[in-house]
Design an enzyme around this catalytic site. Structure first.
Site, PDB file in Angstrom:
ATOM      1  N   TYR A 134       2.615   0.529  11.843  1.00 46.02           N
ATOM      2  CA  TYR A 134       1.585  -0.333  11.146  1.00 46.02           C
ATOM      3  C   TYR A 134       1.712  -1.457  11.115  1.00 46.02           C
ATOM      4  CZ  TYR A 134      -2.174  -2.280   8.309  1.00 46.02           C
ATOM      5  OH  TYR A 134      -3.484  -3.137   7.711  1.00 46.02           O
ATOM      6  N   LYS A 162      -0.184   1.775  14.153  1.00 44.72           N
ATOM      7  CA  LYS A 162      -2.272   0.941  14.806  1.00 44.72           C
ATOM      8  C   LYS A 162      -2.336  -1.083  14.848  1.00 44.72           C
ATOM      9  CE  LYS A 162      -5.078  -0.623  10.258  1.00 44.72           C
ATOM     10  NZ  LYS A 162      -4.577  -0.657   8.771  1.00 44.72           N
TER      11      LYS A 162
END
Length: 293
Positions: A134, A162
């Site tokens: 992330y 992400k």
């Protein structure tokens, strides 16, 4: 084929007026999202207010979501935590509970070295569960650049990222330099992401409009830009809130406006002032003017 493709909703955590977790409403929300066509669910992320949950609440939220999904869609669990050991503990819990993967922040408490970032993800990989790294350089000190992701992609279980930088050029660079799947991480690049090659979208406002979000992403992925724009542009004023610190309040207020109330946010997130609520309401009304059958 991408392991984590399509629209994965970073799910809210419902609370009662007394700030207790409303597990029944959580189950209902998971079931509704799946019936509306989302491709995956992500509990215990920032949108889920993970940092304000007790360890017992967080574990029960994760277990409730996985049970409610009941194998119909993959569940990927957020593992954000102050230490590598704690994050790895949440990864082990996710694996034992039946999650399909984890969404893992780098070290978040200070500005770590590349060696520390690499060791952090290596420790998570040892759990033996697929990892979506992330990247959120706006809220944390680490920027998982394409060059750094190239190094991290050598770790066995790091399979995707992400991408929340807000720079659509990152998608091209990551795909050119790594073998990672790219999941666009900000709602107001939900159309541009798949056009650039992102195979997934980790979404916030599809908590409110899941069917529309899925349709936008699928149309864009198919190159049907004109059709996608008809849904996307009216949604953008609302989607812009996904990149703001008050995104959780904005999502929960929008759910209230949509007739699906999920309670307040937990402190330190406070209710928004009336002037801001009015802006969100106007953006909501514009978004809701275009619906998918």
């Amino acid at each position: 084929m991408a392991k984590f493709s399509g629209v994965y909703v970073a799910i809210i955590t419902p609370f009662t007026k007394e700030y207790q977790v409303d597990y029944k409403r959580l189950e209902e929300h998971v079931d509704w999202l799946i019936k509306e066509g989302v491709h995956g669910i992500i509990p215990a992320g920032s949108v889920g207010e993970y940092a304000s949950l007790t360890p017992e609440e967080r574990a029960k939220v994760i277990e409730t979501v996985i049970a409610a999904a009941n194998g119909r869609v993959p569940v990927v669990v957020g593992t954000g935590a102050p230490s590598t050991d704690q994050a790895a503990g949440w990864a082990r819990h996710a694996k034992a509970a039946g999650a399909a993967g984890i969404m893992a922040l780098p070290p978040i408490n200070y500005n770590p070295t590349e060696a520390e970032i690499f060791a952090h993800y290596e420790a998570l990989s040892e759990v033996g569960i697929p990892i979506i790294a992330y990247n959120n350089p706006h809220d944390y000190k680490v920027d998982l650049t394409p060059d750094l992701l190239k190094k991290l992609s050598a770790i066995e279980n790091v399979v995707a990222v992400k991408e929340f930088s807000g720079d659509i050029r990152r998608v091209h660079d990551i795909l050119a330099k790594t073998d990672l799947e790219v999941m666009i991480g900000v709602d107001d690049l939900a159309m541009e992401g798949p056009i650039a090659g992102a195979t997934g979208w980790i979404a916030g406002f599809p908590n409110v409009f899941p069917r529309e979000g899925v349709r936008i992403f699928e149309l864009a992925a198919q190159g049907r830009v004109k059709e996608a724009l008809e849904l996307y542009r009216p949604s953008l004023p609302l989607y812009h809130y996904d990149a703001k610190p008050q995104l959780v309040q904005a999502i929960k207020y929008s759910m209230e406006l949509a007739g699906r109330p999920v309670g307040p946010t937990r402190p330190p997130r406070m209710p928004l002032p009336e002037s801001e609520l009015q802006k969100i309401k106007e953006a909501f009304e514009q978004a809701v003017s275009v619906k998918v059958n």
